[in-house]
Write a protein that holds these residues in place. Structure first.
Motif, short mmCIF file in Angstrom:
data_model
loop_
_atom_site.label_atom_id
_atom_site.label_comp_id
_atom_site.label_asym_id
_atom_site.label_seq_id
_atom_site.Cartn_x
_atom_site.Cartn_y
_atom_site.Cartn_z
N ILE A 41 0.85 -1.17 0.00
CA ILE A 41 -0.11 -0.12 -0.09
C ILE A 41 0.94 1.20 0.00
CG2 ILE A 41 -0.19 0.44 2.53
CD1 ILE A 41 -3.17 0.73 1.97
N SER A 42 0.37 2.23 -0.66
CA SER A 42 1.15 3.48 -0.77
C SER A 42 0.80 4.48 0.40
CB SER A 42 1.12 4.33 -2.27
OG SER A 42 -0.22 4.63 -2.14
N ASN A 43 1.60 5.38 0.92
CA ASN A 43 1.18 6.28 1.73
C ASN A 43 0.01 7.06 1.41
OD1 ASN A 43 1.68 8.92 3.53
ND2 ASN A 43 3.84 7.95 3.45
N LYS A 44 -0.23 7.62 0.38
CA LYS A 44 -1.49 8.31 -0.12
C LYS A 44 -2.66 7.58 -0.10
CE LYS A 44 -2.89 11.31 -4.06
NZ LYS A 44 -2.62 11.49 -5.53
N MET A 45 -2.61 6.27 -0.47
CA MET A 45 -3.76 5.34 -0.46
C MET A 45 -4.01 4.83 1.00
SD MET A 45 -5.93 3.52 -2.01
CE MET A 45 -5.56 3.30 -3.79
N LEU A 46 -3.14 4.72 1.70
CA LEU A 46 -3.19 4.22 3.32
C LEU A 46 -4.15 5.64 3.69
CD1 LEU A 46 -3.35 2.53 5.67
CD2 LEU A 46 -1.03 3.56 6.32
N SER A 47 -3.73 6.93 3.58
CA SER A 47 -4.42 7.92 4.19
C SER A 47 -5.84 7.97 3.74
CB SER A 47 -3.87 9.13 3.62
OG SER A 47 -2.63 9.48 4.08
N LYS A 48 -6.07 7.75 2.25
CA LYS A 48 -7.46 7.80 1.70
C LYS A 48 -8.21 6.54 2.49
CE LYS A 48 -9.69 6.75 -2.57
NZ LYS A 48 -9.89 5.08 -2.25
N GLU A 49 -7.95 5.50 2.69
CA GLU A 49 -8.90 4.50 3.36
C GLU A 49 -8.74 4.62 4.73
OE1 GLU A 49 -9.72 3.01 0.56
OE2 GLU A 49 -8.80 0.49 0.91
N LEU A 50 -7.95 5.18 5.36
CA LEU A 50 -8.19 5.33 6.49
C LEU A 50 -9.30 6.53 6.91
CD1 LEU A 50 -4.41 5.14 8.14
CD2 LEU A 50 -6.56 3.79 8.91
N LYS A 51 -9.02 7.40 5.99
CA LYS A 51 -10.15 8.37 6.17
C LYS A 51 -11.58 8.02 5.99
CE LYS A 51 -8.81 12.50 5.46
NZ LYS A 51 -7.87 13.53 5.03
N GLU A 52 -11.89 7.03 4.92
CA GLU A 52 -13.11 6.17 4.68
C GLU A 52 -13.34 5.52 5.89
OE1 GLU A 52 -12.26 5.94 -0.09
OE2 GLU A 52 -13.18 4.27 1.06
N LEU A 53 -12.66 4.86 6.32
CA LEU A 53 -12.80 4.07 7.73
C LEU A 53 -13.29 4.99 8.91
CD1 LEU A 53 -9.92 1.39 7.53
CD2 LEU A 53 -12.48 1.07 7.07
N GLU A 54 -12.67 6.23 8.97
CA GLU A 54 -13.11 7.14 9.96
C GLU A 54 -14.40 7.70 9.57
OE1 GLU A 54 -9.87 10.01 10.16
OE2 GLU A 54 -10.98 10.92 11.80
N ILE A 55 -14.94 7.79 8.61
CA ILE A 55 -16.09 8.23 7.92
C ILE A 55 -17.21 7.18 8.39
CG2 ILE A 55 -17.60 9.02 6.04
CD1 ILE A 55 -15.37 10.18 4.72
N ASN A 56 -17.05 5.84 8.23
CA ASN A 56 -17.80 4.96 8.56
C ASN A 56 -17.61 4.68 9.97
OD1 ASN A 56 -19.42 3.91 6.26
ND2 ASN A 56 -17.45 3.82 5.22
N ARG A 57 -16.92 5.36 10.74
CA ARG A 57 -17.17 5.30 12.39
C ARG A 57 -16.26 3.93 12.88
NH1 ARG A 57 -22.93 7.36 13.94
NH2 ARG A 57 -22.99 9.29 12.39
N LEU A 58 -15.50 3.40 12.00
CA LEU A 58 -14.81 2.19 12.17
C LEU A 58 -13.32 2.64 13.16
CD1 LEU A 58 -15.59 0.11 9.17
CD2 LEU A 58 -16.59 -0.08 11.44
N VAL A 59 -12.86 3.57 12.51
CA VAL A 59 -11.31 3.74 13.35
C VAL A 59 -11.56 5.31 14.03
CG1 VAL A 59 -10.13 2.34 11.98
CG2 VAL A 59 -10.48 4.66 11.48
#
Lengths: 103, 103
Positions: A41-59
Motif C-alpha cells: 500500500i502507498s502512503n497516499k492510498m493508506l491515508s485515503k482508506e483510513l479516512k473512509e474508515l473514519e467516516i464509517n466510524r470504524l476507526v
C-alpha cells in the motif's frame, strides 16, 4: 441481500480488511506501522482508506504531540464489532489456501 | 495478515459475496435467478465472476438439458465453509446500517 452489500461497501477494496486487521491485532497502531503491515500500500492510498474508515466510524484517529508528531489509529466501539468477522476471515483464508494448494 | 489477504483476494470485488449469498441462500440457483438477485450486475460480469468462483472451487456449475437449457450453480463443500462467514457479514451489515443512520 441488501445487508451483505452494506457490509461489502464498507469493507471492500483491496486494503480495508488488511488495514483493520493490522489495527485490530495491535489495538493501537501508528500510521507508519500500518504502512509497514499492509504489503504494497502507498502512503497516499493508506491515508485515503483510513479516512473512509473514519467516516464509517470504524476507526478513531489521534494525533500525539511527540517529536516528530505521530498519528495513532484505534478501532472505535463500532469497529470492534468487526473483530469476530476478521477472525473468521483469517481462519477461512488459511483453510482456503490449504484447499487450493492440495491436488 | 497474509491469511486475511488470501480471503479477500477470493471474496473481493463488488459482486462475489453478493453472488455467493444468493446461491447460499437458495442452495441451488439458476444463472438467471442470480442475475435477478444481485442488483446492477450485467450478464457478462456475472459469467466472469462465476467462472472465478469456479476456479477457486467455491461453486459448481451444472448444465441441465431442459428447454431452454438452464445452468445451475451450487456451493461446493469448500464453498459451504463460507456460510458462517456470510451470515456474519449479513448480521454485521444490519448492525452497521443502524450505527451509521443514527445521529
Amino acid at each position: 441481500m441488501m445487508a451483505v452489500q452494506d457490509s461489502m461497501d464498507v469493507l471492500n477494496g483491496k486494503w480495508k480488511i488488511a488495514i483493520l486487521s493490522s489495527i485490530c491485532y495491535y489495538n493501537k497502531r501508528r500510521f507508519s506501522d500500518i504502512l509497514n503491515d499492509v504489503k504494497g500500500i502507498s502512503n497516499k492510498m493508506l491515508s485515503k482508506e483510513l479516512k473512509e474508515l473514519e467516516i464509517n466510524r470504524l476507526v478513531r484517529r489521534t494525533v500525539l504531540d511527540t517529536q516528530p508528531i505521530s498519528v495513532l489509529y484505534e478501532l472505535t466501539e463500532h469497529g470492534l464489532t468487526l473483530k469476530t468477522l476478521i477472525t473468521h476471515l483469517v481462519e477461512w483464508g488459511i483453510q482456503h489456501r490449504k484447499e487450493i494448494t492440495k491436488k
